[in-house]
Design a protein around this motif. Structure first.
Motif, short mmCIF file in Angstrom:
data_model
loop_
_atom_site.label_atom_id
_atom_site.label_comp_id
_atom_site.label_asym_id
_atom_site.label_seq_id
_atom_site.Cartn_x
_atom_site.Cartn_y
_atom_site.Cartn_z
N LEU A 1 0.84 -1.20 0.00
CA LEU A 1 0.00 0.00 0.00
C LEU A 1 0.87 1.25 0.00
O LEU A 1 0.61 2.20 -0.74
CB LEU A 1 -0.94 0.00 1.21
N LYS A 2 1.91 1.24 0.82
CA LYS A 2 2.82 2.40 0.88
C LYS A 2 3.53 2.60 -0.47
O LYS A 2 3.65 3.73 -0.95
CB LYS A 2 3.83 2.23 2.00
N LYS A 3 3.97 1.52 -1.07
CA LYS A 3 4.65 1.62 -2.36
C LYS A 3 3.72 2.21 -3.43
O LYS A 3 4.13 3.07 -4.21
CB LYS A 3 5.14 0.24 -2.79
N LEU A 4 2.48 1.73 -3.48
CA LEU A 4 1.53 2.19 -4.49
C LEU A 4 1.23 3.69 -4.40
O LEU A 4 1.06 4.35 -5.41
CB LEU A 4 0.21 1.44 -4.36
N ILE A 5 1.16 4.22 -3.18
CA ILE A 5 0.72 5.60 -2.99
C ILE A 5 1.88 6.51 -2.59
O ILE A 5 2.22 7.44 -3.32
CB ILE A 5 -0.41 5.66 -1.94
N HIS A 6 2.48 6.25 -1.46
CA HIS A 6 3.58 7.09 -0.98
C HIS A 6 4.73 7.06 -1.98
O HIS A 6 5.32 8.10 -2.30
CB HIS A 6 4.03 6.59 0.40
N GLY A 7 5.05 5.87 -2.48
CA GLY A 7 6.16 5.73 -3.42
C GLY A 7 5.97 6.53 -4.69
O GLY A 7 6.93 6.97 -5.33
N LYS A 8 4.73 6.74 -5.09
CA LYS A 8 4.44 7.51 -6.30
C LYS A 8 4.37 9.00 -6.04
O LYS A 8 4.90 9.80 -6.81
CB LYS A 8 3.13 7.03 -6.92
N LEU A 9 3.70 9.41 -4.95
CA LEU A 9 3.35 10.81 -4.77
C LEU A 9 4.30 11.62 -3.89
O LEU A 9 4.37 12.84 -4.04
CB LEU A 9 1.93 10.92 -4.19
N ASP A 10 4.99 10.99 -2.95
CA ASP A 10 5.78 11.75 -1.99
C ASP A 10 6.88 12.57 -2.66
O ASP A 10 7.59 12.09 -3.54
CB ASP A 10 6.40 10.82 -0.95
N HIS A 11 6.98 13.83 -2.26
CA HIS A 11 7.97 14.78 -2.77
C HIS A 11 7.87 14.98 -4.28
O HIS A 11 8.87 14.98 -5.00
CB HIS A 11 9.39 14.38 -2.36
N THR A 12 6.64 15.13 -4.76
CA THR A 12 6.41 15.39 -6.18
C THR A 12 5.44 16.55 -6.33
O THR A 12 4.79 16.98 -5.38
CB THR A 12 5.83 14.16 -6.91
N LEU A 13 5.31 17.03 -7.56
CA LEU A 13 4.25 17.95 -7.95
C LEU A 13 3.13 17.09 -8.49
O LEU A 13 3.29 16.42 -9.53
CB LEU A 13 4.75 18.94 -9.00
N LEU A 14 2.00 17.04 -7.80
CA LEU A 14 0.92 16.15 -8.19
C LEU A 14 0.50 16.35 -9.64
O LEU A 14 0.20 15.39 -10.35
CB LEU A 14 -0.28 16.32 -7.26
N TYR B 1 -8.07 5.65 -4.01
CA TYR B 1 -9.01 4.52 -3.91
C TYR B 1 -8.94 3.65 -5.18
O TYR B 1 -8.81 2.43 -5.10
CB TYR B 1 -10.45 5.00 -3.69
N GLU B 2 -9.05 4.28 -6.34
CA GLU B 2 -9.07 3.53 -7.60
C GLU B 2 -7.77 2.74 -7.79
O GLU B 2 -7.80 1.59 -8.24
CB GLU B 2 -9.28 4.49 -8.77
N THR B 3 -6.66 3.35 -7.44
CA THR B 3 -5.36 2.69 -7.58
C THR B 3 -5.26 1.47 -6.66
O THR B 3 -4.83 0.39 -7.07
CB THR B 3 -4.23 3.69 -7.28
N ILE B 4 -5.65 1.65 -5.43
CA ILE B 4 -5.59 0.55 -4.47
C ILE B 4 -6.56 -0.56 -4.85
O ILE B 4 -6.21 -1.74 -4.83
CB ILE B 4 -5.83 1.05 -3.04
N GLN B 5 -7.79 -0.19 -5.24
CA GLN B 5 -8.77 -1.23 -5.58
C GLN B 5 -8.34 -2.02 -6.81
O GLN B 5 -8.53 -3.23 -6.87
CB GLN B 5 -10.16 -0.64 -5.76
N ARG B 6 -7.72 -1.34 -7.79
CA ARG B 6 -7.21 -2.06 -8.96
C ARG B 6 -6.19 -3.12 -8.52
O ARG B 6 -6.20 -4.25 -9.03
CB ARG B 6 -6.55 -1.08 -9.94
N TYR B 7 -5.31 -2.76 -7.59
CA TYR B 7 -4.34 -3.72 -7.08
C TYR B 7 -5.05 -4.85 -6.33
O TYR B 7 -4.76 -6.04 -6.55
CB TYR B 7 -3.31 -3.03 -6.17
N LYS C 1 -19.67 3.99 -3.75
CA LYS C 1 -21.10 3.79 -3.50
C LYS C 1 -21.36 2.30 -3.27
O LYS C 1 -20.61 1.45 -3.76
CB LYS C 1 -21.92 4.28 -4.69
N VAL C 2 -22.41 1.99 -2.54
CA VAL C 2 -22.78 0.59 -2.30
C VAL C 2 -22.96 -0.09 -3.65
O VAL C 2 -23.55 0.46 -4.56
CB VAL C 2 -24.09 0.52 -1.47
N GLY C 3 -22.39 -1.25 -3.78
CA GLY C 3 -22.44 -1.98 -5.04
C GLY C 3 -21.18 -1.79 -5.87
O GLY C 3 -20.91 -2.56 -6.77
N GLU C 4 -20.40 -0.74 -5.59
CA GLU C 4 -19.13 -0.52 -6.31
C GLU C 4 -17.98 -1.24 -5.64
O GLU C 4 -16.91 -1.32 -6.21
CB GLU C 4 -18.81 0.99 -6.39
N ARG C 5 -18.16 -1.69 -4.40
CA ARG C 5 -17.05 -2.34 -3.70
C ARG C 5 -16.88 -3.75 -4.18
O ARG C 5 -17.75 -4.49 -4.41
CB ARG C 5 -17.29 -2.41 -2.21
#
Length: 145
Positions: free
Chosen positions: A68-81, A107-113, A141-145
């Motif tokens: 989880l940290k690699k997917l999000i923190h690894g991509k975004l930390d210390h960057t210009l979004l 959310y979308e990135t994590i759920q894809r993984y 939304k309910v049903g999207e999970r």
């Protein structure tokens, strides 16, 4: 360290995992109505991801915290979004790097993984605190999970 409690999601799963991350990043909102937020500025975002499921993987994990940290923190930390054009777009308001869009895109990135895992855990919510007084929660939304 101060521990933060987050709004909870009622769910029927046996396990619930929460991962906190701090992400130092800059952004700007490419629209005149954004006021001073149209200028490049930075935040130390506090992100919390909630994942739930009934089964553990072969390692005994619901999800490996490091992934989880690699997917999000690894991509975004210390960057210009705004530079992450696979996540954000300067022409589509649904893809401006607002806190709302950041939360949804995490959310979308994590759920894809999670969808690639055989035991199919689900991301229930993503909490993104932009400042000490402002945060967004994204829940499918309910049903999207």
């Amino acid at each position: 360290m101060i521990y933060q409690l987050y709004p909870q999601v009622a769910h029927p799963y046996r396990y619930e995992l929460n991962k906190d991350m701090h992400i130092a990043a800059a952004h700007f909102i490419p629209h005149e109505a954004a006021g001073s937020c149209a200028n490049v500025h930075g935040h130390t975002y506090v992100v919390n991801v909630t994942v739930a499921g009934d089964e553990l993987d072969e390692s005994g994990f619901l999800v490996n915290f490091q992934m989880l940290k690699k997917l999000i923190h690894g991509k975004l930390d210390h960057t210009l979004l705004n530079d992450h054009t696979d996540w954000f777009d300067r022409h589509d308001p649904n893809r401006f790097p607002t806190t709302e869009v950041v939360a949804r895109t995490i959310y979308e990135t994590i759920q894809r993984y999670l969808d690639t895992l055989p035991h199919k855990p689900k991301c229930l919510q993503v909490f993104v605190r932009e400042t000490p007084t402002s945060y967004v929660i994204y829940r499918p939304k309910v049903g999207e999970r």
